[in-house]
Design a protein around this motif. Structure first.
Motif, PDB file in Angstrom:
ATOM      1  N   THR A   1      -4.080 -14.098 -34.893  1.00  0.00           N
ATOM      2  CA  THR A   1      -4.873 -13.299 -33.965  1.00  0.00           C
ATOM      3  C   THR A   1      -6.312 -13.801 -33.979  1.00  0.00           C
ATOM      4  OG1 THR A   1      -5.335 -11.026 -33.263  1.00  0.00           O
ATOM      5  CG2 THR A   1      -5.418 -11.451 -35.628  1.00  0.00           C
ATOM      6  N   THR A   2      -7.212 -13.012 -33.441  1.00  0.00           N
ATOM      7  CA  THR A   2      -8.609 -13.432 -33.353  1.00  0.00           C
ATOM      8  C   THR A   2      -9.485 -12.586 -34.276  1.00  0.00           C
ATOM      9  OG1 THR A   2      -9.133 -11.879 -31.571  1.00  0.00           O
ATOM     10  CG2 THR A   2      -8.293 -14.062 -30.920  1.00  0.00           C
TER      11      THR A   2
ATOM     12  N   ARG B   1     -12.154 -11.290 -33.316  1.00  0.00           N
ATOM     13  CA  ARG B   1     -12.564 -10.159 -32.475  1.00  0.00           C
ATOM     14  C   ARG B   1     -11.569  -9.006 -32.597  1.00  0.00           C
ATOM     15  NH1 ARG B   1     -13.501 -10.246 -25.925  1.00  0.00           N
ATOM     16  NH2 ARG B   1     -14.236  -8.120 -25.793  1.00  0.00           N
ATOM     17  N   ALA B   2     -10.274  -9.330 -32.566  1.00  0.00           N
ATOM     18  CA  ALA B   2      -9.242  -8.301 -32.705  1.00  0.00           C
ATOM     19  C   ALA B   2      -9.350  -7.629 -34.079  1.00  0.00           C
ATOM     20  CB  ALA B   2      -7.855  -8.896 -32.515  1.00  0.00           C
TER      21      ALA B   2
ATOM     22  N   TYR C   1      -9.817  -3.731 -34.913  1.00  0.00           N
ATOM     23  CA  TYR C   1      -8.944  -2.956 -35.787  1.00  0.00           C
ATOM     24  C   TYR C   1      -9.775  -2.249 -36.860  1.00  0.00           C
ATOM     25  CZ  TYR C   1      -5.122  -5.818 -33.853  1.00  0.00           C
ATOM     26  OH  TYR C   1      -4.239  -6.461 -33.028  1.00  0.00           O
TER      27      TYR C   1
END
Length: 132
Positions: A12-13, A15-16, A20
């Motif tokens: 994932t990133t 940013r994600a 979270y």
């Protein structure tokens, strides 16, 4: 591990992951220099979140699964709250499928009626291009 490594390992990133964290799904630990520090359990949490989202659950729906893992259970769906999310989501999907089947049945009826009135349905054809 730092946030970039966690993002790479979980697919994932960063940013994600920060999102979270802002939503309370990931607990952040900060080093003295301010860097975020994550462990193996965070890889597992992020993988659970991503897997559940891929299955159609919202980010908010993943909370009971994350809490179940944090409580030390081997799987995020070992807890009753997680099973309830599955049941609720399945009921939503079933209701949606019922609506879609009703729409499909209506379209089949309309098509059948249209075809019965036209033994040879008209076809729209394009004129041949003019030659110069």
């Amino acid at each position: 591990m730092r946030i970039g490594e966690l993002a790479r390992r979980a697919g994932t990133t960063t940013r994600a992951l920060r999102f979270y964290e802002s939503q309370g799904l990931l607990a952040v630990r900060r080093l003295e220099n301010g860097y975020r520090e994550y462990g193996e359990e965070d890889v597992r949490l992020v993988n659970e979140i991503l897997s559940l989202q891929a299955a159609g659950l919202s980010l908010d729906d993943t909370r009971p699964f994350v809490e179940c893992l944090r409580a030390g259970h081997p799987a995020g769906d070992d807890c009753a709250d997680s099973v309830e999310v599955y049941e609720r989501k399945l009921a939503e999907v079933d209701a949606c499928l019922e609506r879609l089947n009703a729409v499909r049945a209506g379209l089949v009826t309309k098509l059948t009626e249209a075809m019965s009135r036209q033994p040879d349905p008209c076809r729209v054809t394009r004129p041949a291009p003019e030659e110069s």
